[in-house]
Design an enzyme around this catalytic site. Sequence first.
Site, PDB file in Angstrom:
ATOM      1  N   ASP A  69       0.806  -1.438   0.053  1.00  0.00           N
ATOM      2  CA  ASP A  69      -0.021   0.040  -0.048  1.00  0.00           C
ATOM      3  C   ASP A  69       0.841   1.446   0.110  1.00  0.00           C
ATOM      4  O   ASP A  69       0.666   2.197  -0.768  1.00  0.00           O
ATOM      5  CB  ASP A  69      -0.898  -0.075   1.278  1.00  0.00           C
ATOM      6  CG  ASP A  69      -0.319  -0.090   2.711  1.00  0.00           C
ATOM      7  OD1 ASP A  69       0.953  -0.661   2.757  1.00  0.00           O
ATOM      8  OD2 ASP A  69      -1.084  -0.243   3.561  1.00  0.00           O
ATOM      9  N   ASP A  77       7.014   3.763   3.398  1.00  0.00           N
ATOM     10  CA  ASP A  77       7.407   4.940   4.256  1.00  0.00           C
ATOM     11  C   ASP A  77       8.827   5.173   4.549  1.00  0.00           C
ATOM     12  O   ASP A  77       9.494   5.483   3.613  1.00  0.00           O
ATOM     13  CB  ASP A  77       6.445   4.821   5.454  1.00  0.00           C
ATOM     14  CG  ASP A  77       6.381   6.132   6.388  1.00  0.00           C
ATOM     15  OD1 ASP A  77       6.380   7.146   5.912  1.00  0.00           O
ATOM     16  OD2 ASP A  77       6.675   5.810   7.681  1.00  0.00           O
ATOM     17  N   LYS A  95       6.555   7.726   0.127  1.00  0.00           N
ATOM     18  CA  LYS A  95       6.718   9.059   0.830  1.00  0.00           C
ATOM     19  C   LYS A  95       8.362   9.175   0.895  1.00  0.00           C
ATOM     20  O   LYS A  95       8.927   8.644   1.693  1.00  0.00           O
ATOM     21  CB  LYS A  95       6.167   9.062   2.372  1.00  0.00           C
ATOM     22  CG  LYS A  95       4.654   9.061   2.368  1.00  0.00           C
ATOM     23  CD  LYS A  95       4.791   9.351   4.078  1.00  0.00           C
ATOM     24  CE  LYS A  95       3.313   8.610   4.361  1.00  0.00           C
ATOM     25  NZ  LYS A  95       3.220   8.764   5.861  1.00  0.00           N
ATOM     26  N   VAL A 106      -1.796   9.378   5.883  1.00  0.00           N
ATOM     27  CA  VAL A 106      -2.939   9.194   4.877  1.00  0.00           C
ATOM     28  C   VAL A 106      -3.886   7.735   5.253  1.00  0.00           C
ATOM     29  O   VAL A 106      -3.318   7.083   5.776  1.00  0.00           O
ATOM     30  CB  VAL A 106      -2.565   9.192   3.643  1.00  0.00           C
ATOM     31  CG1 VAL A 106      -1.981  10.477   2.927  1.00  0.00           C
ATOM     32  CG2 VAL A 106      -1.552   7.949   3.025  1.00  0.00           C
TER      33      VAL A 106
END
Length: 187
Positions: free
Chosen positions: A106, A109, A137, A159
Amino acid sequence: MAATPPNELVSVGEVLISAEELQKKVSELGAQVSRDYAGKDLVMVGVLRGAVVFIADLLRNLTVPCEIDFMAVSSYGSSRDSSGVVRILKDLDDSIEGRDVLIVEDIVDSGLTLNYLIRNLQARDPASLEVCTLLTKPERRRVDVPIRYTGFEIPNEFVVGYGLDFGQRYRNLDHVALLPEDAVPGR
Ligand code: 5GP
């Protein structure tokens, strides 16, 4: 008059990526993956639970034969930051030896979870191993991880939606939204 039931599909915060943008991107990614994996032995490995919505949509945009399998890992040390210590909560059901594996995430990070997954799956001798993530990100990256397919680069914001949760909620949003500042973990 009966009270209106609460509607989770009403965004919690600002819409970052709309349902239409998501569907367009997923169909582009599906076309790319289909081109690249023609004639191969594709197994998509979805990372539970956040990637469920993305992998389901991606799968429906593939025109090549494909199997899916799932892994569940716990990656978050604190509410917001990966510790880098990853625990397998659910392993794959089938062997991936000699197969063309595409990890479906998904969001990447810090990259620590993915880094662990890549090492772990590589040790099982797949014919090939690539990564497809809906979101990334880049600002938060702590370890360099090779990502073949990326949906959207997003800023350093927490988010939710389209599979991503906050306290197990909001996965059912059809878009990706920012959480209001006061709800963001670790802030
Ligand atoms: P990493 O190991 O790359 O730091 O963390 C990856 C995992 O952290 C993701 O699979 C996801 O579960 C969680 N994560 C990272 N950023 C976000 C975010 O903005 N929203 C949500 N809901 N989860 C996130």
